[in-house]
Write an enzyme that holds these catalytic residues in place. Structure first.
Site, short mmCIF file in Angstrom:
data_model
loop_
_atom_site.label_atom_id
_atom_site.label_comp_id
_atom_site.label_asym_id
_atom_site.label_seq_id
_atom_site.Cartn_x
_atom_site.Cartn_y
_atom_site.Cartn_z
N ASN A 25 0.87 -1.19 0.00
CA ASN A 25 0.00 0.00 0.00
C ASN A 25 0.90 1.23 0.00
OD1 ASN A 25 0.54 0.80 2.83
ND2 ASN A 25 -0.47 -1.14 3.27
N ASP A 35 1.85 -8.78 1.19
CA ASP A 35 2.71 -7.80 1.86
C ASP A 35 3.12 -8.31 3.26
OD1 ASP A 35 3.99 -5.40 2.40
OD2 ASP A 35 2.16 -4.19 2.51
N GLY A 120 -6.58 -9.07 -4.21
CA GLY A 120 -6.94 -9.55 -2.88
C GLY A 120 -7.72 -8.48 -2.14
N TYR A 122 -7.58 -5.41 -2.35
CA TYR A 122 -7.99 -4.29 -3.21
C TYR A 122 -9.11 -4.65 -4.20
CZ TYR A 122 -4.28 -1.16 -1.48
OH TYR A 122 -3.48 -0.34 -0.71
N1 AR6 Z 1 2.40 -15.51 -2.37
C1 AR6 Z 1 1.75 -15.18 -3.52
N2 AR6 Z 1 0.56 -14.57 -3.52
C2 AR6 Z 1 -0.02 -14.29 -2.33
C3 AR6 Z 1 0.59 -14.59 -1.09
C4 AR6 Z 1 1.87 -15.24 -1.15
N3 AR6 Z 1 2.54 -15.56 -0.04
N4 AR6 Z 1 -0.24 -14.18 -0.09
C5 AR6 Z 1 -1.33 -13.65 -0.68
N5 AR6 Z 1 -1.21 -13.73 -2.02
P1 AR6 Z 1 -3.26 -8.88 -1.54
P2 AR6 Z 1 -3.77 -6.33 -2.98
C6 AR6 Z 1 -2.15 -13.31 -3.09
O1 AR6 Z 1 -4.45 -8.68 -0.70
O2 AR6 Z 1 -5.11 -6.82 -3.42
C7 AR6 Z 1 -2.12 -5.56 1.84
O3 AR6 Z 1 -2.62 -5.45 3.15
C8 AR6 Z 1 -3.59 -13.08 -2.72
O4 AR6 Z 1 -4.26 -14.34 -2.57
O5 AR6 Z 1 -2.01 -9.36 -0.89
O6 AR6 Z 1 -2.87 -5.68 -3.99
C9 AR6 Z 1 -1.27 -4.39 1.43
O7 AR6 Z 1 -0.56 -3.83 2.53
C10 AR6 Z 1 -4.07 -12.31 -3.95
O8 AR6 Z 1 -4.32 -13.23 -5.03
O9 AR6 Z 1 -2.84 -7.50 -2.34
C11 AR6 Z 1 -2.27 -3.44 0.88
O10 AR6 Z 1 -2.91 -2.68 1.89
C12 AR6 Z 1 -2.85 -11.47 -4.32
O11 AR6 Z 1 -1.74 -12.05 -3.59
C13 AR6 Z 1 -3.29 -4.34 0.23
O12 AR6 Z 1 -3.21 -5.58 0.93
C14 AR6 Z 1 -2.97 -9.99 -3.93
O13 AR6 Z 1 -3.68 -9.88 -2.71
C15 AR6 Z 1 -2.99 -4.61 -1.22
O14 AR6 Z 1 -4.03 -5.36 -1.78
#
Ligand code: AR6
Length: 171
Positions: A25, A35, A120, A122
């Site tokens: 973020n 993250d 995720g 977002y």
């Molecule tokens: N390896 C690969 N992908 C993953 C992992 C992992 N270890 N863990 C989760 N994912 P998100 P965003 C996937 O929510 O939507 C955070 O709090 C997950 O299943 O991680 O860009 C940040 O600080 C999904 O398919 O990222 C921001 O505030 C993808 O990664 C916010 O979330 C992205 O989900 C960013 O949201």
């Protein structure tokens, strides 16, 4: 260039590549999802470094070392929050991929792994996000020979299947 794109299912923190990309973020001070997993695996030195970066705007990217990760670098980018599709989301998501790849080139990175940015917390719909991701990555690779391999690491099977379907549709 499609032969330089690989889609896998797994955990991005386990990838042995030059750089992994974090879907952060704009504060760059950690969070949930990928993250949180990256900060946990990289260790507390990562947060200490991130505090010196003063955040990152949506669509841009900043780089740190990988600390305890197998990857040498982490590229932190900020995808858009999905607000229905009329708030420049596709442009901003494309910018996040392109600016991450440019930062990789600038740092002599040859192999890079991306998560599915914005789909995720977002809430960007995966089918739409996968089209932006794959088309932006392939366009970049077509104009740049220095990156050898881009891996998209999908955490869950639905995301993995959707990226594979989009790959077949686009290429
Ligand atoms: N390896 C690969 N992908 C993953 C992992 C992992 N270890 N863990 C989760 N994912 P998100 P965003 C996937 O929510 O939507 C955070 O709090 C997950 O299943 O991680 O860009 C940040 O600080 C999904 O398919 O990222 C921001 O505030 C993808 O990664 C916010 O979330 C992205 O989900 C960013 O949201």
């Amino acid at each position: 260039m499609k032969d330089r794109i690989e889609i896998i299912q797994g955990d991005i923190t386990h990838q042995t590549v030059d750089a992994i990309v974090n879907a952060a973020n704009s504060a760059l001070l950690g969070g949930g999802g990928v993250d949180g997993a990256i900060h946990k695996a990289a260790g507390p030195e990562l947060l200490a470094k991130c505090r010196t970066l003063y955040g990152c705007e949506t669509g841009y990217a900043k780089i740190t070392e990988g600390y305890k990760l197998p990857a040498k670098y982490i590229i932190h980018t900020v995808g858009p929050i999905w607000r229905g599709g009329n708030q420049n989301e596709a442009i901003l998501l494309g910018n996040a991929y392109r600016n991450s790849l440019q930062l990789a080139v600038d740092n002599n990175i040859k192999t890079i792994a991306f998560p599915s940015i914005s789909t995720g917390v977002y809430r960007y719909p995966v089918d739409k996000a996968s089209e932006v991701a794959l088309s932006e990555i392939s366009r970049f690779l077509a104009n740049n020979r220095s990156i050898k391999k881009v891996t998209i690491v999908c955490f869950d099977s639905t995301t993995f299947e959707t990226y594979n379907q989009t790959y077949k549709k686009l290429f």
